[in-house]
Write an enzyme that holds these catalytic residues in place. Structure first.
Site, PDB file in Angstrom:
ATOM      1  N   TYR A 131       0.065  20.749 -12.041  1.00  0.00           N
ATOM      2  CA  TYR A 131      -0.209  19.694 -13.030  1.00  0.00           C
ATOM      3  C   TYR A 131       1.089  19.195 -13.653  1.00  0.00           C
ATOM      4  O   TYR A 131       1.212  18.023 -13.996  1.00  0.00           O
ATOM      5  CB  TYR A 131      -1.184  20.185 -14.115  1.00  0.00           C
ATOM      6  CG  TYR A 131      -2.605  19.800 -13.784  1.00  0.00           C
ATOM      7  CD1 TYR A 131      -3.264  20.402 -12.724  1.00  0.00           C
ATOM      8  CD2 TYR A 131      -3.268  18.810 -14.505  1.00  0.00           C
ATOM      9  CE1 TYR A 131      -4.563  20.035 -12.385  1.00  0.00           C
ATOM     10  CE2 TYR A 131      -4.563  18.434 -14.180  1.00  0.00           C
ATOM     11  CZ  TYR A 131      -5.205  19.047 -13.125  1.00  0.00           C
ATOM     12  OH  TYR A 131      -6.487  18.669 -12.793  1.00  0.00           O
ATOM     13  N   PHE A 181      -8.604  39.459 -28.718  1.00  0.00           N
ATOM     14  CA  PHE A 181      -7.545  40.167 -29.443  1.00  0.00           C
ATOM     15  C   PHE A 181      -6.365  39.229 -29.734  1.00  0.00           C
ATOM     16  O   PHE A 181      -6.033  38.963 -30.903  1.00  0.00           O
ATOM     17  CB  PHE A 181      -7.152  41.389 -28.597  1.00  0.00           C
ATOM     18  CG  PHE A 181      -5.832  42.021 -28.916  1.00  0.00           C
ATOM     19  CD1 PHE A 181      -5.489  42.352 -30.217  1.00  0.00           C
ATOM     20  CD2 PHE A 181      -4.936  42.318 -27.887  1.00  0.00           C
ATOM     21  CE1 PHE A 181      -4.263  42.964 -30.491  1.00  0.00           C
ATOM     22  CE2 PHE A 181      -3.722  42.932 -28.158  1.00  0.00           C
ATOM     23  CZ  PHE A 181      -3.379  43.236 -29.460  1.00  0.00           C
ATOM     24  N   TYR A 241      -8.012  39.831 -11.362  1.00  0.00           N
ATOM     25  CA  TYR A 241      -7.213  39.364 -12.508  1.00  0.00           C
ATOM     26  C   TYR A 241      -5.851  38.856 -12.036  1.00  0.00           C
ATOM     27  O   TYR A 241      -5.436  37.747 -12.371  1.00  0.00           O
ATOM     28  CB  TYR A 241      -7.034  40.522 -13.484  1.00  0.00           C
ATOM     29  CG  TYR A 241      -6.315  40.180 -14.770  1.00  0.00           C
ATOM     30  CD1 TYR A 241      -6.847  39.266 -15.669  1.00  0.00           C
ATOM     31  CD2 TYR A 241      -5.115  40.810 -15.100  1.00  0.00           C
ATOM     32  CE1 TYR A 241      -6.199  38.980 -16.866  1.00  0.00           C
ATOM     33  CE2 TYR A 241      -4.469  40.534 -16.303  1.00  0.00           C
ATOM     34  CZ  TYR A 241      -5.008  39.621 -17.184  1.00  0.00           C
ATOM     35  OH  TYR A 241      -4.373  39.349 -18.369  1.00  0.00           O
ATOM     36  N   SER A 271      -9.869  34.928 -21.085  1.00  0.00           N
ATOM     37  CA  SER A 271      -9.952  35.774 -19.876  1.00  0.00           C
ATOM     38  C   SER A 271     -10.254  37.206 -20.294  1.00  0.00           C
ATOM     39  O   SER A 271      -9.722  37.683 -21.297  1.00  0.00           O
ATOM     40  CB  SER A 271      -8.633  35.782 -19.103  1.00  0.00           C
ATOM     41  OG  SER A 271      -8.751  36.653 -17.969  1.00  0.00           O
ATOM     42  N   LYS A 276     -13.164  33.182 -12.205  1.00  0.00           N
ATOM     43  CA  LYS A 276     -13.542  31.811 -12.563  1.00  0.00           C
ATOM     44  C   LYS A 276     -12.743  31.283 -13.749  1.00  0.00           C
ATOM     45  O   LYS A 276     -12.314  30.137 -13.747  1.00  0.00           O
ATOM     46  CB  LYS A 276     -15.047  31.738 -12.868  1.00  0.00           C
ATOM     47  CG  LYS A 276     -15.905  31.708 -11.612  1.00  0.00           C
ATOM     48  CD  LYS A 276     -17.382  31.698 -11.929  1.00  0.00           C
ATOM     49  CE  LYS A 276     -17.843  30.364 -12.470  1.00  0.00           C
ATOM     50  NZ  LYS A 276     -19.302  30.383 -12.769  1.00  0.00           N
ATOM     51  N   GLY A 334      -6.966  19.735 -17.109  1.00  0.00           N
ATOM     52  CA  GLY A 334      -7.505  18.371 -17.076  1.00  0.00           C
ATOM     53  C   GLY A 334      -7.594  17.791 -18.480  1.00  0.00           C
ATOM     54  O   GLY A 334      -7.268  16.619 -18.715  1.00  0.00           O
ATOM     55  N   GLY A 349     -14.783  38.619 -25.989  1.00  0.00           N
ATOM     56  CA  GLY A 349     -14.373  38.323 -27.367  1.00  0.00           C
ATOM     57  C   GLY A 349     -15.436  38.809 -28.347  1.00  0.00           C
ATOM     58  O   GLY A 349     -16.546  39.140 -27.955  1.00  0.00           O
ATOM     59  N   LYS A 406      -4.645  34.929 -12.244  1.00  0.00           N
ATOM     60  CA  LYS A 406      -3.502  34.495 -13.058  1.00  0.00           C
ATOM     61  C   LYS A 406      -2.405  33.883 -12.184  1.00  0.00           C
ATOM     62  O   LYS A 406      -1.716  32.951 -12.608  1.00  0.00           O
ATOM     63  CB  LYS A 406      -2.957  35.677 -13.862  1.00  0.00           C
ATOM     64  CG  LYS A 406      -3.892  36.143 -14.986  1.00  0.00           C
ATOM     65  CD  LYS A 406      -4.049  35.108 -16.089  1.00  0.00           C
ATOM     66  CE  LYS A 406      -4.821  35.655 -17.283  1.00  0.00           C
ATOM     67  NZ  LYS A 406      -4.989  34.668 -18.361  1.00  0.00           N
TER      68      LYS A 406
END
Ligand code: UDP
Length: 314
Positions: free
Chosen positions: A158, A11, A144, A74, A90, A101, A36, A148
């Site tokens: 990172y 969406f 979920y 997700s 995952k 990465g 999706g 998150k």
């Protein structure tokens, strides 16, 4: 810019692709289609768009330079977390790690789609970005929420350890065209039920509140956030709060439906209130929502009518 959007057939991902293409950028989209839908990107006939069918929990390879990565892959509806709990964990953990990465390797800006769910069933109201949340890690929504929360932690790691330029958008309830008919969330459920004159299912007594933002407003906030230098999380949502019952009644009226509202059990850990404090988005991004609920619902109802093959009422 050359931009990678994960979850591009979702969406929000598909609306982001439209926006970045319209702004003249090159977009590489990835999706594995577990939630999706290829129909969301089938209209894109732009030579600056390319699509890769891929599960981003695996090592991601992209040829050539990248300026930005928008990580939107997700499941995002409570019924999807129940159906795909492990994929949800995952993609938030492994998928975010892989996308970060890639951002590090390409020197790209990384923008994480986070969520108001990091606040759980909030004990402060409205929710500001410095609130740490009230989340049940082992409940059905925990897959979920914790994915998150982990994704935010990984993003900041990172940034701090590798200097990756990062952005985190905490997305509050959003609605608009391209939500699935069987999405399971309140607005698509109510609209498809009302258009078919079926019972409109309000969970609990409907006194729980949400604040609904129209998708183009959200996308505008995300584009501004990417262009800013705000590293930490920014709430993007519409602060106009309403009860779920009142949303159901508004949709029944707006569709001219004969449906009646019925009450069904409240799902486990369903947040009682939710409203974004958008002071930060206002001051840092100069952003606030513009689309009124009537306008947004009109567009969304029109989309569902077409999707369900129900002609407009005369
Ligand atoms: N809800 C409802 N009927 C439905 C679907 C959802 O009453 O058919 C309620 C749900 O329990 C929650 C609110 O609407 O209180 C918003 O739910 P949604 O799944 O859209 O998103 P959430 O904000 O819970 O992530």
């Amino acid at each position: 810019m050359r931009v990678l959007i994960t979850g591009v057939a979702g969406f929000i991902g598909s609306h982001l692709a439209d926006r970045f293409l319209a702004d003249g950028h090159e977009v590489i989209g990835m999706d594995n289609f577990i939630t999706g839908d290829v129909a969301n990107i089938a209209h894109v006939r732009n030579p600056r768009f390319s699509f890769v069918h891929y599960d981003v929990t695996n090592y991601i390879y992209v040829d050539g330079p990248l300026d930005a990565i928008l990580h939107f892959a997700s499941p995002a509806s409570p019924i999807d977390y129940l159906e795909f709990p492990i994929q949800t964990l995952k993609v938030g953990s492994l998928g975010t790690h892989k996308a970060l990465g890639l951002a590090k390797a390409k020197g790209a800006v990384f923008l994480l789609a986070s969520t108001s769910e990091v606040y759980g069933d909030p004990l402060i109201h409205p929710q500001t970005e410095d609130y740490w949340g009230n989340v049940n890690p082992i409940g059905p929504r925990g897959v979920y929420d914790e994915a998150k929360r982990f994704a935010e932690a990984m993003t900041m790691a990172y940034h701090r350890a590798h200097g990756v330029p990062t952005r985190i958008v905490r997305i509050f309830n959003t609605y608009g065209p391209r939500m699935r008919v069987r999405d399971g969330r309140a607005v698509p459920n109510f609209i498809s039920q009302a258009l078919r004159n079926e019972e409109v299912t309000v969970y609990g007594d409907g006194s729980q509140t949400r604040s609904f933002c129209y998708v183009t407003d959200l996308v505008d906030g995300i584009a501004r956030l990417l262009a800013s230098d705000a590293t930490g999380p920014v709430n993007i949502g519409n602060p106009a709060e309403m009860s779920v019952l009142s949303m159901a009644e508004t949709i029944v009226r707006a569709t001219g439906s004969r449906s009646r509202v019925v009450f069904r059990p409240l799902p486990v850990d369903d947040p009682k209130v939710r409203q974004p404090d958008i002071s930060k988005a206002r001051s840092v991004l100069g952003w606030e929502p513009r689309v009124r609920l009537e306008e947004g619902l009109k567009e969304t109802i029109g989309y569902f009518r077409a999707k369900l093959g129900i002609p407009a009422a005369r």
